[in-house]
Design a protein around this motif. Structure first.
Motif, PDB file in Angstrom:
ATOM      1  N   MET A  87       0.846  -1.197   0.000  1.00 20.11           N
ATOM      2  CA  MET A  87       0.000   0.000   0.000  1.00 20.11           C
ATOM      3  C   MET A  87       0.880   1.245   0.000  1.00 20.11           C
ATOM      4  O   MET A  87       2.021   1.221   0.442  1.00 20.11           O
ATOM      5  CB  MET A  87      -0.897   0.005   1.238  1.00 20.11           C
ATOM      6  CG  MET A  87      -1.910  -1.124   1.246  1.00 20.11           C
ATOM      7  SD  MET A  87      -2.922  -1.118   2.734  1.00 20.11           S
ATOM      8  CE  MET A  87      -3.779   0.434   2.556  1.00 20.11           C
ATOM      9  N   CYS A  90      -1.225   8.376  -1.646  1.00 22.88           N
ATOM     10  CA  CYS A  90      -1.061   9.181  -2.855  1.00 22.88           C
ATOM     11  C   CYS A  90      -1.455  10.622  -2.567  1.00 22.88           C
ATOM     12  O   CYS A  90      -2.524  10.883  -2.022  1.00 22.88           O
ATOM     13  CB  CYS A  90      -1.938   8.599  -3.964  1.00 22.88           C
ATOM     14  SG  CYS A  90      -1.801   9.542  -5.482  1.00 22.88           S
ATOM     15  N   LYS A 164      -1.055   6.132 -13.828  1.00 22.93           N
ATOM     16  CA  LYS A 164      -0.803   4.751 -13.399  1.00 22.93           C
ATOM     17  C   LYS A 164       0.440   4.704 -12.521  1.00 22.93           C
ATOM     18  O   LYS A 164       1.560   4.782 -13.021  1.00 22.93           O
ATOM     19  CB  LYS A 164      -0.625   3.839 -14.607  1.00 22.93           C
ATOM     20  CG  LYS A 164      -1.851   3.757 -15.489  1.00 22.93           C
ATOM     21  CD  LYS A 164      -1.623   2.791 -16.631  1.00 22.93           C
ATOM     22  CE  LYS A 164      -2.912   2.520 -17.370  1.00 22.93           C
ATOM     23  NZ  LYS A 164      -2.771   1.409 -18.303  1.00 22.93           N
ATOM     24  N   TYR A 165       0.207   4.564 -11.210  1.00 22.51           N
ATOM     25  CA  TYR A 165       1.296   4.491 -10.239  1.00 22.51           C
ATOM     26  C   TYR A 165       1.814   3.068 -10.115  1.00 22.51           C
ATOM     27  O   TYR A 165       1.055   2.111 -10.149  1.00 22.51           O
ATOM     28  CB  TYR A 165       0.807   4.915  -8.850  1.00 22.51           C
ATOM     29  CG  TYR A 165       0.636   6.392  -8.702  1.00 22.51           C
ATOM     30  CD1 TYR A 165       1.684   7.176  -8.239  1.00 22.51           C
ATOM     31  CD2 TYR A 165      -0.565   7.009  -9.013  1.00 22.51           C
ATOM     32  CE1 TYR A 165       1.528   8.546  -8.087  1.00 22.51           C
ATOM     33  CE2 TYR A 165      -0.732   8.363  -8.865  1.00 22.51           C
ATOM     34  CZ  TYR A 165       0.320   9.131  -8.400  1.00 22.51           C
ATOM     35  OH  TYR A 165       0.163  10.475  -8.262  1.00 22.51           O
ATOM     36  N   THR A 166       3.131   2.967  -9.908  1.00 20.14           N
ATOM     37  CA  THR A 166       3.758   1.681  -9.608  1.00 20.14           C
ATOM     38  C   THR A 166       4.620   1.868  -8.366  1.00 20.14           C
ATOM     39  O   THR A 166       5.476   2.755  -8.320  1.00 20.14           O
ATOM     40  CB  THR A 166       4.615   1.187 -10.785  1.00 20.14           C
ATOM     41  OG1 THR A 166       3.786   1.079 -11.946  1.00 20.14           O
ATOM     42  CG2 THR A 166       5.233  -0.164 -10.484  1.00 20.14           C
ATOM     43  N   SER A 178       3.239  -3.173  -6.264  1.00 17.39           N
ATOM     44  CA  SER A 178       1.807  -3.023  -6.524  1.00 17.39           C
ATOM     45  C   SER A 178       1.601  -1.814  -7.428  1.00 17.39           C
ATOM     46  O   SER A 178       2.544  -1.074  -7.718  1.00 17.39           O
ATOM     47  CB  SER A 178       1.019  -2.870  -5.218  1.00 17.39           C
ATOM     48  OG  SER A 178       1.352  -1.662  -4.573  1.00 17.39           O
ATOM     49  N   SER A 179       0.363  -1.636  -7.856  1.00 12.16           N
ATOM     50  CA  SER A 179       0.064  -0.499  -8.727  1.00 12.16           C
ATOM     51  C   SER A 179      -1.343  -0.007  -8.452  1.00 12.16           C
ATOM     52  O   SER A 179      -2.169  -0.723  -7.869  1.00 12.16           O
ATOM     53  CB  SER A 179       0.218  -0.884 -10.196  1.00 12.16           C
ATOM     54  OG  SER A 179      -0.704  -1.899 -10.515  1.00 12.16           O
ATOM     55  N   ALA A 180      -1.606   1.217  -8.874  1.00 17.15           N
ATOM     56  CA  ALA A 180      -2.934   1.816  -8.729  1.00 17.15           C
ATOM     57  C   ALA A 180      -3.114   2.841  -9.835  1.00 17.15           C
ATOM     58  O   ALA A 180      -2.143   3.460 -10.290  1.00 17.15           O
ATOM     59  CB  ALA A 180      -3.088   2.478  -7.368  1.00 17.15           C
ATOM     60  N   ASN A 181      -4.352   3.014 -10.269  1.00 13.25           N
ATOM     61  CA  ASN A 181      -4.669   3.978 -11.326  1.00 13.25           C
ATOM     62  C   ASN A 181      -5.610   5.045 -10.789  1.00 13.25           C
ATOM     63  O   ASN A 181      -6.538   4.733 -10.035  1.00 13.25           O
ATOM     64  CB  ASN A 181      -5.347   3.284 -12.506  1.00 13.25           C
ATOM     65  CG  ASN A 181      -4.462   2.249 -13.157  1.00 13.25           C
ATOM     66  OD1 ASN A 181      -3.249   2.306 -13.059  1.00 13.25           O
ATOM     67  ND2 ASN A 181      -5.065   1.300 -13.830  1.00 13.25           N
TER      68      ASN A 181
END
Length: 190
Positions: A87, A90, A164-166, A178-181
């Motif tokens: 986690m 952001c 798009k985070y990595t 992990s990643s999140a958009n």
């Protein structure tokens, strides 16, 4: 006298019908109890037979883990640690404005907060396409990125895009964790 005979006969008839109803009630109760006992005795062998038959699923590992209070707590702590490692917090602006397709934005802001434990990078992709219009450098924990321009100039207009985070294990290995958009809006004025 004839009146007394009529009353006696009606009393006898009422008494006989009451006895008949009571006897029928007792018979019904006895029959219900018998049916229930028969069903219960019949069900037990079926359950035992079902327990012996395989369920159709393959048993991969028959060993069982028995957790006591401490080992259960240790398992939960390990699971929480794995989730926490994947986690990140952001902090960013959701609308970026550029004077034109070649200029730096004055309001685009992305931060890898000091609450995080891993470096990040992000790519910006136009919604509905695979076109990457910006790729950030790696942002170590506690750093921020401002006043940047797009890698691919855009014409005047408003665009929906995905940021798009990595999350990376570390800067050296750059192994993704992990990643999140996030959806952002890009405004190009001229």
């Amino acid at each position: 006298m004839s009146e007394e005979k009529g009353q006696n006969q009606s009393v006898k008839k009422e008494g006989g019908s009451r006895r008949l109803i009571i006897i029928l009630g007792i018979l019904i109760i006895v029959l219900l109890v018998a049916v229930i006992v028969i069903l219960l005795l019949k069900k037990e062998p079926e359950q035992a037979q079902e327990a012996q038959q395989p369920s159709g699923r393959e048993v991969v590992n028959e060993s069982r883990i028995v957790l006591d209070e401490q080992s259960a707590q240790d398992t939960l702590d390990e699971m929480r640690k794995q989730v926490e490692e994947g986690m990140f917090e952001c902090s960013m602006s959701m609308e970026w404005t550029f004077a034109d397709g070649h200029s730096e934005s004055k309001d685009a802001f992305v931060e890898n907060t000091s609450n995080n434990t891993h470096p990040i990078y992000f790519d910006v992709v136009l919604d509905g396409s695979d076109d990457v219009i910006y790729s950030s450098p790696i942002l170590p924990v506690g750093t921020q990125l401002t006043n940047f321009k797009l890698d691919v100039p855009l014409g005047a207009g408003t665009y929906q895009a995905l940021c798009k985070y990595t999350l990376l294990e570390d800067e050296e290995s750059q192994e993704p964790l992990s990643s999140a958009n996030f959806v952002i809006t890009i405004n190009v004025l001229k």
